[in-house]
Scaffold this motif. Structure first.
Motif, mmCIF file in Angstrom:
data_model
loop_
_atom_site.group_PDB
_atom_site.id
_atom_site.type_symbol
_atom_site.label_atom_id
_atom_site.label_comp_id
_atom_site.label_asym_id
_atom_site.label_seq_id
_atom_site.Cartn_x
_atom_site.Cartn_y
_atom_site.Cartn_z
ATOM 1 N N SER A 1 2.653 15.549 20.278
ATOM 2 C CA SER A 1 2.869 16.326 19.186
ATOM 3 C C SER A 1 4.641 16.123 18.751
ATOM 4 N N LEU A 2 5.426 15.876 19.843
ATOM 5 C CA LEU A 2 6.862 15.832 19.488
ATOM 6 C C LEU A 2 7.087 14.142 19.206
ATOM 7 N N LYS A 3 6.316 13.334 19.477
ATOM 8 C CA LYS A 3 6.171 11.761 19.137
ATOM 9 C C LYS A 3 4.842 11.326 18.929
ATOM 10 N N PRO A 4 4.357 11.509 17.640
ATOM 11 C CA PRO A 4 2.810 11.356 17.653
ATOM 12 C C PRO A 4 2.208 9.848 17.522
ATOM 13 N N GLY A 5 1.466 9.890 18.374
ATOM 14 C CA GLY A 5 0.560 8.415 18.400
ATOM 15 C C GLY A 5 1.339 7.225 18.643
ATOM 16 N N LYS A 6 2.485 7.226 19.244
ATOM 17 C CA LYS A 6 3.272 5.817 19.426
ATOM 18 C C LYS A 6 3.670 5.575 21.064
ATOM 19 N N TRP A 7 3.141 6.452 21.845
ATOM 20 C CA TRP A 7 3.730 6.327 23.223
ATOM 21 C C TRP A 7 2.335 5.881 23.963
ATOM 22 N N LYS A 8 2.214 4.575 24.355
ATOM 23 C CA LYS A 8 1.144 4.111 24.764
ATOM 24 C C LYS A 8 0.754 4.719 26.215
ATOM 25 N N GLU A 9 1.403 4.947 27.278
ATOM 26 C CA GLU A 9 1.093 5.627 28.450
ATOM 27 C C GLU A 9 0.892 7.002 28.325
ATOM 28 N N LEU B 1 -0.731 8.595 25.613
ATOM 29 C CA LEU B 1 -1.756 8.334 24.954
ATOM 30 C C LEU B 1 -3.010 8.005 25.982
ATOM 31 N N LEU B 2 -2.723 7.294 27.032
ATOM 32 C CA LEU B 2 -3.604 6.772 28.049
ATOM 33 C C LEU B 2 -3.793 8.262 28.904
ATOM 34 N N TYR B 3 -2.881 8.926 29.205
ATOM 35 C CA TYR B 3 -2.953 9.909 29.981
ATOM 36 C C TYR B 3 -3.730 10.978 29.417
ATOM 37 N N ILE B 4 -3.664 11.195 27.999
ATOM 38 C CA ILE B 4 -4.462 11.983 27.500
ATOM 39 C C ILE B 4 -6.106 11.890 27.479
ATOM 40 N N ALA B 5 -6.269 10.481 27.347
ATOM 41 C CA ALA B 5 -7.610 10.031 27.549
ATOM 42 C C ALA B 5 -8.059 10.218 28.838
ATOM 43 N N LYS B 6 -7.144 9.941 29.950
ATOM 44 C CA LYS B 6 -7.711 10.110 31.390
ATOM 45 C C LYS B 6 -7.933 11.592 31.721
ATOM 46 N N CYS B 7 -7.318 12.680 30.964
ATOM 47 C CA CYS B 7 -7.576 13.961 31.349
ATOM 48 C C CYS B 7 -8.780 14.332 30.834
ATOM 49 N N TYR B 8 -9.239 13.852 29.416
ATOM 50 C CA TYR B 8 -10.453 13.991 28.943
ATOM 51 C C TYR B 8 -11.510 13.302 29.690
ATOM 52 N N TYR B 9 -11.400 12.267 30.416
ATOM 53 C CA TYR B 9 -12.298 11.667 31.408
ATOM 54 C C TYR B 9 -12.644 12.496 32.288
ATOM 55 N N ASP C 1 -9.030 4.859 22.337
ATOM 56 C CA ASP C 1 -8.728 3.927 21.022
ATOM 57 C C ASP C 1 -7.505 3.938 20.663
ATOM 58 N N LYS C 2 -6.791 5.156 20.573
ATOM 59 C CA LYS C 2 -5.327 5.214 19.898
ATOM 60 C C LYS C 2 -4.476 4.619 20.759
ATOM 61 N N ALA C 3 -4.692 4.642 22.176
ATOM 62 C CA ALA C 3 -3.915 4.041 23.299
ATOM 63 C C ALA C 3 -3.890 2.593 23.206
ATOM 64 N N ALA C 4 -5.296 1.871 22.808
ATOM 65 C CA ALA C 4 -5.391 0.651 22.345
ATOM 66 C C ALA C 4 -4.520 -0.122 21.495
ATOM 67 N N ALA C 5 -4.515 0.752 20.554
ATOM 68 C CA ALA C 5 -4.196 0.297 19.125
ATOM 69 C C ALA C 5 -2.589 0.321 19.235
ATOM 70 N N VAL C 6 -1.866 0.676 20.236
ATOM 71 C CA VAL C 6 -0.298 0.755 20.147
ATOM 72 C C VAL C 6 0.024 -0.619 21.036
ATOM 73 N N PRO C 7 1.064 -1.395 20.543
ATOM 74 C CA PRO C 7 1.428 -2.588 20.978
ATOM 75 C C PRO C 7 2.011 -2.584 22.238
ATOM 76 N N VAL C 8 1.737 -3.866 23.039
ATOM 77 C CA VAL C 8 2.412 -3.749 24.358
ATOM 78 C C VAL C 8 3.468 -4.395 24.072
ATOM 79 N N ILE C 9 4.621 -3.631 24.748
ATOM 80 C CA ILE C 9 5.877 -3.793 24.494
ATOM 81 C C ILE C 9 6.591 -4.107 25.848
ATOM 82 N N SER C 10 6.276 -3.398 26.712
ATOM 83 C CA SER C 10 7.164 -3.299 28.099
ATOM 84 C C SER C 10 6.202 -3.707 29.319
#
Length: 369
Positions: free
Chosen positions: A310-318, A320-328, A341-350
């Motif tokens: 909520s403080l940095k919406p939709g741009k932090w790949k990791e 977003l991944l952990y949100i998905a992992k919790c729901y799993y 899907d949101k996590a996969a859409a974020v470009p790989v940078i680091s």
């Protein structure tokens, strides 16, 4: 929030979940162009050549003698009436490397960086402005960049010691701790595991000093927690469990001081997720050390990850991944699908993004339509 949380256990220091945090509270977003990628490959080849020469020189020089590791935790600190500084010294101890060894390592890394980018060794303060805030702003931007940028930030911080008299400046101290930690991860990715270890312990000492300089500095607490967590692969199981509690205390303090920093909420979520995922054996080990072992749930971890988003919406790949992992873990596969899907859409940078992408792909097989 660049360079975050990957290789070091969040309960932490070592019950298994990685922490790697980053970069002054801002997520790294950039795409490597083909030209930059080509330049980095050339730089990597130059570094490999330089490393070979350094190793040949090392064979001709007697190895330094290290002292045995100092205790990281002392139970006497909490019951005495010493000052805050004394309490930190007793409770958190020093690293297991002599200070002069770290300076030798700094010199070697400094030389490598200059050779890598085709410059001669410099003793002046190139790229360092006269204004303190401007200087820190330039450092923070480099933190969010490529590995070469991070190495440049480290070099600039080293060069600035005398000019700005930063030794007792908390803003300088936590940044140097962060920069040292970033360089440790770069060295680790190159297979320089001994350098990585020395730099990790040095970064912990620097962040510990930052907390002692100003207990009201959120970033000092955050980076002490991160660097403490990074010791997990070098500490005993008992120390890792104890460090996990210290980690949580400092992250909670960082949130109290700065609730708007998404990385702090992500770190607390990682701690909760790590505790939730503890194995039966690990829980038993914790129970032997503490009357009330730590407990958490996937729902609790999720709440912290969602706050970070909520403080940095939709741009932090990791994150977003952990949100998905919790729901799993909660068997909510529809929600998991949305967030993976949101996590996969974020470009790989680091490098962290690359690691996260591997986990994202492993979750893809559980997607639902």
């Amino acid at each position: 929030m660049s360079t975050f949380l990957r290789h070091n256990a969040v309960f932490l220091g070592g019950l298994g979940v990685g922490i790697l945090i980053g970069v002054g509270g801002s997520v790294v977003y950039f795409r490597l162009t083909t030209n930059i990628d080509r330049e980095l490959r050339l730089i990597s080849e130059s570094i490999s050549s330089l490393r070979k020469e350094v190793n040949e020189l090392k064979e001709k020089v007697p190895s330094r003698r290290r002292r045995s590791p100092a205790a990281f935790y002392s139970g006497t600190a909490s019951s005495s009436g010493e000052t805050d500084d004394d309490a930190y010294e007793d409770a958190y101890g020093g690293s297991d490397y002599e200070f002069h060894n770290f300076h030798d390592l700094q010199t070697e890394i400094h030389t490598q960086m200059n050779a890598k980018i085709g410059r001669e060794e410099q003793n002046d303060n190139t790229d360092i402005g006269d204004d303190r805030d401007t200087f820190f702003s330039s450092i923070d931007k480099l933190f969010d960049g490529t590995d070469e940028d991070k190495l440049k930030a480290y070099e600039m911080l080293q060069n600035s010691r005398g000019k700005f008299q930063f030794e007792n400046d908390v803003e300088y101290c936590w940044r140097l701790a962060k920069s040292t930690y970033q360089v440790s991860q770069i060295e680790g990715s190159r297979g320089e595991l001994e350098k990585k270890k020395q730099l990790v312990y040095a970064s912990k000492d620097l962040s510990q000093k930052a907390v002692a300089l100003d207990e009201q500095c959120s970033n000092a607490h955050k980076w002490f927690a991160i660097t403490l967590g990074s010791l997990g692969e070098y500490e005993s199981t008992q120390e890792k469990i104890k460090n996990g509690y210290i980690f949580k205390e400092h992250i909670e303090r960082a949130i109290q001081l700065d609730p708007t920093d998404p990385s702090n909420h992500h770190l607390l979520g990682r701690w909760c997720y790590g505790v939730y995922m503890l194995s039966w054996i690990e829980r038993k080990a914790a129970a032997t050390l503490f009357a009330t072992p730590p407990t958490s749930t996937a729902e609790e971890a999720l709440s912290h990850f969602l706050e970070a988003d909520s403080l940095k919406p939709g741009k932090w790949k990791e994150n977003l991944l952990y949100i998905a992992k919790c729901y799993y873990q909660m068997s909510k596969y529809k929600e998991m699908t949305e967030w993976v899907d949101k996590a996969a859409a974020v470009p790989v940078i680091s490098q962290d993004d690359k690691t996260a992408e591997e986990e994202i792909q492993s979750l893809m097989k559980y997607r639902v339509k």
